[in-house]
Design a protein around this motif. Structure first.
Motif, PDB file in Angstrom:
ATOM      1  N   GLU A 130       0.772  -1.033  -0.109  1.00 31.26           N
ATOM      2  CA  GLU A 130      -0.011  -0.115  -0.063  1.00 31.26           C
ATOM      3  C   GLU A 130       0.694   1.136   0.061  1.00 31.26           C
ATOM      4  OE1 GLU A 130      -2.599  -0.682   3.534  1.00 31.26           O
ATOM      5  OE2 GLU A 130      -4.015  -1.844   2.363  1.00 31.26           O
ATOM      6  N   HIS A 131       1.995   1.206   0.581  1.00 30.37           N
ATOM      7  CA  HIS A 131       2.835   2.532   0.782  1.00 30.37           C
ATOM      8  C   HIS A 131       3.477   2.560  -0.415  1.00 30.37           C
ATOM      9  CE1 HIS A 131       6.074   4.996   2.139  1.00 30.37           C
ATOM     10  NE2 HIS A 131       7.072   4.152   1.577  1.00 30.37           N
ATOM     11  N   MET A 132       4.011   1.601  -1.252  1.00 32.47           N
ATOM     12  CA  MET A 132       4.523   1.842  -2.579  1.00 32.47           C
ATOM     13  C   MET A 132       3.670   2.063  -3.484  1.00 32.47           C
ATOM     14  SD  MET A 132       7.057  -1.621  -2.269  1.00 32.47           S
ATOM     15  CE  MET A 132       7.742  -1.525  -3.961  1.00 32.47           C
ATOM     16  N   GLU A 133       2.256   1.693  -3.421  1.00 31.07           N
ATOM     17  CA  GLU A 133       1.280   2.003  -4.501  1.00 31.07           C
ATOM     18  C   GLU A 133       0.865   3.600  -4.300  1.00 31.07           C
ATOM     19  OE1 GLU A 133      -0.966   1.289  -7.571  1.00 31.07           O
ATOM     20  OE2 GLU A 133       0.179   0.153  -6.739  1.00 31.07           O
ATOM     21  N   THR A 134       0.753   4.122  -2.977  1.00 25.92           N
ATOM     22  CA  THR A 134       0.440   5.441  -2.790  1.00 25.92           C
ATOM     23  C   THR A 134       1.444   6.282  -3.155  1.00 25.92           C
ATOM     24  OG1 THR A 134      -0.745   4.834  -0.774  1.00 25.92           O
ATOM     25  CG2 THR A 134      -0.099   7.079  -0.883  1.00 25.92           C
ATOM     26  N   LYS A 135       2.620   6.031  -2.990  1.00 26.69           N
ATOM     27  CA  LYS A 135       3.995   6.582  -3.365  1.00 26.69           C
ATOM     28  C   LYS A 135       4.207   6.339  -4.779  1.00 26.69           C
ATOM     29  CE  LYS A 135       4.715   8.105   0.969  1.00 26.69           C
ATOM     30  NZ  LYS A 135       4.748   9.774   1.300  1.00 26.69           N
ATOM     31  N   LYS A 136       3.746   5.727  -5.647  1.00 27.83           N
ATOM     32  CA  LYS A 136       3.928   5.493  -6.746  1.00 27.83           C
ATOM     33  C   LYS A 136       5.214   4.813  -7.125  1.00 27.83           C
ATOM     34  CE  LYS A 136       0.213   8.597  -8.377  1.00 27.83           C
ATOM     35  NZ  LYS A 136      -0.882   7.525  -8.264  1.00 27.83           N
TER      36      LYS A 136
END
Length: 111
Positions: free
Chosen positions: A78-84
């Protein structure tokens, strides 16, 4: 801490674990110990991740937010997806960006 000889980044810690275990994990006698295999797999993944994502994946379980290792993995994704951070390109520019294909390979290799 920035003292000489200490680690200030989870990627560095994962790299050291990975370097130490790489030759030992291939020994047939160690393949049966699941804790070592899980640690080795997580070290491989953390070594590839941007430091902020590796830090999330390496957090201890707390029985509230991170009840299982799966919660840690979900939070990391989720962190990696949010931060693209995961890019659909073979070549990316930026320290915190990783190519989706390479990330998929690392996950497969670690499993």
């Amino acid at each position: 801490r920035d003292d000489p000889g200490t680690f200030n980044d989870m990627n560095q810690v994962a790299e050291k674990i990975w370097e130490f275990c790489r030759t030992k994990i291939n020994h047939n006698g160690l393949l049966r110990f699941s804790k070592l295999r899980i640690t080795f797999g997580l070290a491989m993944i953390c070594r590839f991740l941007p430091s902020s994502a590796a830090e999330i994946l390496s957090r201890p379980l707390d029985n509230l937010v991170f009840r299982t290792p799966l919660h840690l993995f979900i939070s990391t994704l989720e962190h990696m997806e949010t931060k693209k951070m995961i890019q659909d390109l073979s070549v990316v520019s930026g320290d915190d960006l990783i190519p989706a294909g390479q990330f998929e390979y690392v996950l497969h290799d670690a499993s």
